[in-house]
Design a protein around this motif. Structure first.
Motif, PDB file in Angstrom:
ATOM      1  N   TYR A   1      -6.555  23.286  -4.925  1.00  0.00           N
ATOM      2  CA  TYR A   1      -7.248  21.940  -5.217  1.00  0.00           C
ATOM      3  C   TYR A   1      -6.617  21.136  -6.320  1.00  0.00           C
ATOM      4  CZ  TYR A   1     -10.307  23.469  -1.484  1.00  0.00           C
ATOM      5  OH  TYR A   1     -10.859  23.981  -0.266  1.00  0.00           O
ATOM      6  N   GLY A   2      -5.219  21.149  -6.419  1.00  0.00           N
ATOM      7  CA  GLY A   2      -4.807  20.497  -7.610  1.00  0.00           C
ATOM      8  C   GLY A   2      -4.422  19.005  -7.303  1.00  0.00           C
ATOM      9  N   TYR A   3      -3.469  18.488  -8.208  1.00  0.00           N
ATOM     10  CA  TYR A   3      -3.007  17.333  -7.939  1.00  0.00           C
ATOM     11  C   TYR A   3      -2.648  16.884  -6.554  1.00  0.00           C
ATOM     12  CZ  TYR A   3      -0.160  12.845  -8.862  1.00  0.00           C
ATOM     13  OH  TYR A   3       0.144  11.464  -8.796  1.00  0.00           O
ATOM     14  N   LYS A   4      -1.658  17.765  -6.046  1.00  0.00           N
ATOM     15  CA  LYS A   4      -1.264  17.323  -4.547  1.00  0.00           C
ATOM     16  C   LYS A   4      -2.331  17.421  -3.795  1.00  0.00           C
ATOM     17  CE  LYS A   4       1.757  19.347  -1.087  1.00  0.00           C
ATOM     18  NZ  LYS A   4       2.346  20.739  -0.566  1.00  0.00           N
ATOM     19  N   TRP A   5      -3.237  18.138  -3.618  1.00  0.00           N
ATOM     20  CA  TRP A   5      -4.660  17.963  -2.872  1.00  0.00           C
ATOM     21  C   TRP A   5      -5.359  16.599  -3.128  1.00  0.00           C
ATOM     22  CZ3 TRP A   5      -7.004  19.326   1.323  1.00  0.00           C
ATOM     23  CH2 TRP A   5      -8.211  18.816   1.304  1.00  0.00           C
ATOM     24  N   GLN A   6      -5.564  16.264  -4.671  1.00  0.00           N
ATOM     25  CA  GLN A   6      -6.150  15.015  -4.739  1.00  0.00           C
ATOM     26  C   GLN A   6      -5.602  13.985  -4.148  1.00  0.00           C
ATOM     27  OE1 GLN A   6      -9.290  14.929  -6.157  1.00  0.00           O
ATOM     28  NE2 GLN A   6      -9.271  17.127  -6.270  1.00  0.00           N
ATOM     29  N   LYS A   7      -4.241  14.016  -4.097  1.00  0.00           N
ATOM     30  CA  LYS A   7      -3.617  12.858  -3.515  1.00  0.00           C
ATOM     31  C   LYS A   7      -3.704  12.763  -2.130  1.00  0.00           C
ATOM     32  CE  LYS A   7      -1.769  10.244  -6.739  1.00  0.00           C
ATOM     33  NZ  LYS A   7      -2.433   9.018  -6.944  1.00  0.00           N
ATOM     34  N   ALA A   8      -3.456  14.124  -1.460  1.00  0.00           N
ATOM     35  CA  ALA A   8      -3.746  13.949  -0.022  1.00  0.00           C
ATOM     36  C   ALA A   8      -5.117  13.875   0.487  1.00  0.00           C
ATOM     37  CB  ALA A   8      -3.601  15.553   0.401  1.00  0.00           C
ATOM     38  N   ARG A   9      -6.067  14.152  -0.306  1.00  0.00           N
ATOM     39  CA  ARG A   9      -7.454  13.670  -0.049  1.00  0.00           C
ATOM     40  C   ARG A   9      -7.724  12.355  -0.074  1.00  0.00           C
ATOM     41  NH1 ARG A   9     -11.267  11.964  -3.381  1.00  0.00           N
ATOM     42  NH2 ARG A   9     -13.070  12.398  -2.977  1.00  0.00           N
TER      43      ARG A   9
ATOM     44  N   LYS B   1     -12.343  24.423   9.717  1.00  0.00           N
ATOM     45  CA  LYS B   1     -12.224  26.111   9.940  1.00  0.00           C
ATOM     46  C   LYS B   1     -12.086  26.568   8.276  1.00  0.00           C
ATOM     47  CE  LYS B   1     -10.128  30.256  11.652  1.00  0.00           C
ATOM     48  NZ  LYS B   1      -8.977  30.580  12.362  1.00  0.00           N
ATOM     49  N   ALA B   2     -12.978  27.476   7.915  1.00  0.00           N
ATOM     50  CA  ALA B   2     -12.513  27.988   6.550  1.00  0.00           C
ATOM     51  C   ALA B   2     -11.250  28.410   6.403  1.00  0.00           C
ATOM     52  CB  ALA B   2     -13.533  28.707   6.193  1.00  0.00           C
ATOM     53  N   HIS B   3     -10.394  28.137   5.139  1.00  0.00           N
ATOM     54  CA  HIS B   3      -9.206  28.466   5.253  1.00  0.00           C
ATOM     55  C   HIS B   3      -8.956  29.800   4.358  1.00  0.00           C
ATOM     56  CE1 HIS B   3      -9.066  27.336   0.823  1.00  0.00           C
ATOM     57  NE2 HIS B   3      -9.577  26.318   1.095  1.00  0.00           N
ATOM     58  N   ARG B   4      -9.919  30.130   3.647  1.00  0.00           N
ATOM     59  CA  ARG B   4     -10.176  31.454   3.089  1.00  0.00           C
ATOM     60  C   ARG B   4      -8.720  31.912   2.253  1.00  0.00           C
ATOM     61  NH1 ARG B   4     -15.081  31.976   3.935  1.00  0.00           N
ATOM     62  NH2 ARG B   4     -15.844  32.517   6.052  1.00  0.00           N
ATOM     63  N   GLY B   5      -7.896  30.907   1.806  1.00  0.00           N
ATOM     64  CA  GLY B   5      -6.821  31.201   1.146  1.00  0.00           C
ATOM     65  C   GLY B   5      -5.471  31.147   1.883  1.00  0.00           C
ATOM     66  N   ASP B   6      -5.683  30.653   3.231  1.00  0.00           N
ATOM     67  CA  ASP B   6      -4.414  30.590   4.088  1.00  0.00           C
ATOM     68  C   ASP B   6      -3.929  29.270   3.998  1.00  0.00           C
ATOM     69  OD1 ASP B   6      -2.714  30.038   6.443  1.00  0.00           O
ATOM     70  OD2 ASP B   6      -4.293  30.948   7.621  1.00  0.00           O
ATOM     71  N   MET B   7      -2.856  29.149   3.012  1.00  0.00           N
ATOM     72  CA  MET B   7      -2.245  27.676   2.833  1.00  0.00           C
ATOM     73  C   MET B   7      -1.908  27.299   3.918  1.00  0.00           C
ATOM     74  SD  MET B   7      -3.029  27.303  -0.463  1.00  0.00           S
ATOM     75  CE  MET B   7      -4.518  27.778  -0.549  1.00  0.00           C
ATOM     76  N   ALA B   8      -1.410  27.584   4.960  1.00  0.00           N
ATOM     77  CA  ALA B   8      -0.986  26.853   6.123  1.00  0.00           C
ATOM     78  C   ALA B   8      -2.233  26.119   6.717  1.00  0.00           C
ATOM     79  CB  ALA B   8      -0.483  27.736   7.211  1.00  0.00           C
ATOM     80  N   LEU B   9      -3.352  27.063   6.697  1.00  0.00           N
ATOM     81  CA  LEU B   9      -4.414  26.385   7.499  1.00  0.00           C
ATOM     82  C   LEU B   9      -5.143  25.328   6.468  1.00  0.00           C
ATOM     83  CD1 LEU B   9      -6.593  26.340   9.678  1.00  0.00           C
ATOM     84  CD2 LEU B   9      -7.747  28.201   8.538  1.00  0.00           C
ATOM     85  N   PHE B  10      -4.941  25.581   4.987  1.00  0.00           N
ATOM     86  CA  PHE B  10      -5.572  24.571   3.989  1.00  0.00           C
ATOM     87  C   PHE B  10      -4.831  23.242   4.313  1.00  0.00           C
ATOM     88  CE2 PHE B  10      -5.154  22.489  -0.008  1.00  0.00           C
ATOM     89  CZ  PHE B  10      -6.313  22.852  -0.624  1.00  0.00           C
ATOM     90  N   TRP B  11      -3.483  23.340   4.427  1.00  0.00           N
ATOM     91  CA  TRP B  11      -2.726  21.968   4.529  1.00  0.00           C
ATOM     92  C   TRP B  11      -2.757  21.195   5.917  1.00  0.00           C
ATOM     93  CZ3 TRP B  11      -2.182  19.203   0.449  1.00  0.00           C
ATOM     94  CH2 TRP B  11      -2.466  19.695  -0.727  1.00  0.00           C
ATOM     95  N   ASN B  12      -3.273  22.263   7.023  1.00  0.00           N
ATOM     96  CA  ASN B  12      -3.048  21.469   8.485  1.00  0.00           C
ATOM     97  C   ASN B  12      -4.108  20.591   8.442  1.00  0.00           C
ATOM     98  OD1 ASN B  12      -3.413  21.315  10.913  1.00  0.00           O
ATOM     99  ND2 ASN B  12      -3.331  23.527  11.488  1.00  0.00           N
ATOM    100  N   ARG B  13      -3.651  19.338   8.729  1.00  0.00           N
ATOM    101  CA  ARG B  13      -4.550  17.986   8.762  1.00  0.00           C
ATOM    102  C   ARG B  13      -5.379  18.003  10.082  1.00  0.00           C
ATOM    103  NH1 ARG B  13      -2.969  13.592   5.181  1.00  0.00           N
ATOM    104  NH2 ARG B  13      -1.377  14.396   3.719  1.00  0.00           N
TER     105      ARG B  13
END
Length: 113
Positions: free
Chosen positions: A38-46, A75-87
């Motif tokens: 949840y850093g800068y990249k996430w803030q921009k995507a959000r 779906k909770a990503h639980r640290g899975d970065m592929a799922l985290f970034w899957n729009r």
């Protein structure tokens, strides 16, 4: 003056309402928000997501128009970065729905209901 009855018996029943986070839970880690993605990249995507999806999905379902402020992972990503970034796993929610309706759904899933 009569004495008040204690709340001891009522307090002991509250434990079953609380969610216990196991030691292997993603939320139980001591990682910072940035380390969890949840850093800068996430803030921009959000920010971009909310610009294109400005209304709360749950409120819309109920016929209400409410500004979304949270990008939630369906779906909770639980640290899975592929799922985290899957729009396709993202949805816009207002803070109220994210903190109430969504949390109740996730707690029910954890309990197997």
């Amino acid at each position: 003056m009569p004495r008040l009855k204690t709340l001891g018996s009522r307090l002991s029943t509250q434990g079953e309402r609380l969610t216990v986070i196991g030691p292997d839970s993603w939320r139980a880690t001591k990682a910072t928000a940035h380390q969890r993605g949840y850093g800068y990249k996430w803030q921009k995507a959000r920010e971009g997501w909310l610009r294109h999806h400005p209304l709360c999905a749950y409120c819309e379902r109920e016929g209400r128009v409410t500004e979304a402020t949270v990008v939630d992972h369906i779906k909770a990503h639980r640290g899975d970065m592929a799922l985290f970034w899957n729009r396709s796993n993202w949805m816009s929610l207002c803070a109220t729905c994210h903190s109430s309706v969504k949390q109740r759904e996730e707690n029910a899933q954890r309990r197997g209901q």
